[in-house]
Scaffold this active site. Structure first.
Site, mmCIF file in Angstrom:
data_model
loop_
_atom_site.group_PDB
_atom_site.id
_atom_site.type_symbol
_atom_site.label_atom_id
_atom_site.label_comp_id
_atom_site.label_asym_id
_atom_site.label_seq_id
_atom_site.Cartn_x
_atom_site.Cartn_y
_atom_site.Cartn_z
ATOM 1 N N SER A 186 0.734 7.586 5.683
ATOM 2 C CA SER A 186 0.646 6.243 6.249
ATOM 3 C C SER A 186 -0.305 5.426 5.388
ATOM 4 C CB SER A 186 0.095 6.322 7.677
ATOM 5 O OG SER A 186 -0.383 5.058 8.083
ATOM 6 N N SER A 187 -0.015 4.149 5.227
ATOM 7 C CA SER A 187 -0.925 3.285 4.465
ATOM 8 C C SER A 187 -2.312 3.310 5.093
ATOM 9 C CB SER A 187 -0.399 1.851 4.441
ATOM 10 O OG SER A 187 0.910 1.840 3.927
ATOM 11 N N ARG A 188 -2.368 3.451 6.411
ATOM 12 C CA ARG A 188 -3.662 3.446 7.110
ATOM 13 C C ARG A 188 -4.482 4.720 6.832
ATOM 14 N NH1 ARG A 188 -0.303 0.822 10.792
ATOM 15 N NH2 ARG A 188 -0.958 -1.278 11.341
ATOM 16 N N ALA A 193 0.869 -1.191 0.000
ATOM 17 C CA ALA A 193 0.000 0.000 0.000
ATOM 18 C C ALA A 193 0.900 1.234 0.000
ATOM 19 C CB ALA A 193 -0.967 0.009 1.180
ATOM 20 N N HIS A 206 3.144 4.568 -0.660
ATOM 21 C CA HIS A 206 2.877 5.994 -0.842
ATOM 22 C C HIS A 206 4.212 6.732 -0.930
ATOM 23 C CE1 HIS A 206 3.926 6.133 3.363
ATOM 24 N NE2 HIS A 206 2.906 5.352 3.683
ATOM 25 N N HIS A 233 7.096 5.707 1.488
ATOM 26 C CA HIS A 233 7.864 4.536 1.045
ATOM 27 C C HIS A 233 8.762 4.913 -0.137
ATOM 28 C CE1 HIS A 233 4.050 2.541 2.608
ATOM 29 N NE2 HIS A 233 4.968 1.927 3.320
ATOM 30 N N GLN A 235 10.653 1.811 16.105
ATOM 31 C CA GLN A 235 11.006 0.628 15.311
ATOM 32 C C GLN A 235 12.475 0.674 14.884
ATOM 33 O OE1 GLN A 235 8.430 -1.362 12.227
ATOM 34 N NE2 GLN A 235 9.590 -0.042 10.869
ATOM 35 N N ASP A 269 8.194 5.615 12.107
ATOM 36 C CA ASP A 269 8.186 4.532 13.098
ATOM 37 C C ASP A 269 9.480 4.648 13.900
ATOM 38 O OD1 ASP A 269 5.719 2.890 12.192
ATOM 39 O OD2 ASP A 269 6.795 3.352 10.354
#
Ligand code: AMP
Length: 283
Positions: free
Chosen positions: A185-187, A32, A34, A37, A153, A150
């Site tokens: 964000s993909s979300r 997904a 964007h 990325h 992370q 993130d």
């Protein structure tokens, strides 16, 4: 651009590149894709001879079954974007290919992985380490690219890489935002038009807190951010912590460290969608 779905095919490609002494960059993603990325991929293409992008929605890092089920999947569009960016290979395996049997390995890097996302999403970082360690061992990249969105992370992946003595350099990349300031964000694709209107308040408030922090304590600044955002209909802060950028542990004063970052998680809307962001106070 080569698209592979099996470990055997991936191995072949990596062996061939390695035998020619090519420098390999890896960009791990869950698809997904964007512009956030894309910025990682562009950088890897620029800095390495051969860029592998993994597209895999890793089930072991989801602590919420619904989140996994609803996670957006746009593989064909992802491949079009990656091709246009000059990626050399896409590794898009099935769950069975990655986990032919359950991964029972346990990764634990306290106190970095026990605070914030580690505390709120039990098992999340263990799952991240399971997939990233597998990718590092299979792709054997010289460099791997991760987004600062993130933030925690990156610290956990660094700790794992050092603990396992994996010969890969972790390269952090800045957060890419919408014009509104909302971190990509993909979300975000799961947000309704109304929710998309209110979500930019997260970064707006974080920016305002930079000014507020100049004349107020850490505790007051935390309270300012939480109170401001919770007053907006449709937003609910899960946590806001102001931490040392290396240890991820809370600071109590602005003098505690030279590297201070505020990390936030906010629930947005009725579903609700969980959004994360962060801002640097000191570096
Ligand atoms: P994901 O597909 O969400 O697992 O993200 C894959 C990589 O892209 C991670 O290293 C993320 O931190 C990074 N990433 C996601 N969103 C952004 C963004 N808005 N800016 C920069 N990097 C991002």
């Amino acid at each position: 651009m080569i698209v592979v779905t099996t470990n055997a095919e991936l191995n072949k490609i990596v062996d061939s590149q390695r035998s020619q002494n090519k420098i390999i960059g890896l960009v791990p993603t869950m698809g997904a894709l964007h512009a956030g990325h894309a910025s990682l991929v562009e950088r890897s293409v620029r800095e390495n001879d051969f860029t592998v992008v993994s597209v895999f929605v890793n089930p072991t890092q989801f602590n919420d079954k619904n989140d996994l089920k609803n996670y957006p999947r746009t593989f064909d569009a992802d491949c079009d974007l990656l091709r246009s960016l000059g990626a050399d290979a896409v590794y898009a395996p099935s769950v069975e290919e990655v986990y032919p049997e359950p991964d029972t390995r346990q990764f634990s890097y306290p106190p970095i992985d026990t605070v914030m996302e580690g505390a709120k999403r039990p098992g999340h970082f263990n799952g991240v380490c399971q997939i990233v360690s597998k990718l590092f061992m299979m792709v054997r990249p010289d460099r791997a690219y991760f987004g600062e969105k993130d933030f925690q992370q990156i610290a956990v992946v660094r700790a794992m890489t050092e603990a396992l003595k994996l010969p890969v350099e972790i390269r952090p990349c800045p957060i890419v935002r919408e014009d509104s300031g909302l971190a990509l964000s993909s979300r975000n694709t799961l947000l309704t038009p109304d929710e998309l209107q209110i979500a930019p308040n997260i970064y707006k408030t974080l920016r305002e807190s930079l000014v507020y922090a100049q004349n107020n304590t850490v505790a007051e600044t935390i309270s300012f951010v939480i109170t401001t955002l919770n007053a907006i209909d449709g937003l609910e802060v899960e946590y806001y912590e102001i931490v040392d950028g290396r240890t991820l542990q809370p600071v109590s004063s602005w003098e505690d460290s030279n590297d201070i970052v505020g990390c936030i998680t906010v629930y947005c809307g009725h579903t609700p969608i969980r959004l994360i962001d962060n801002i640097r106070y000191k570096e």
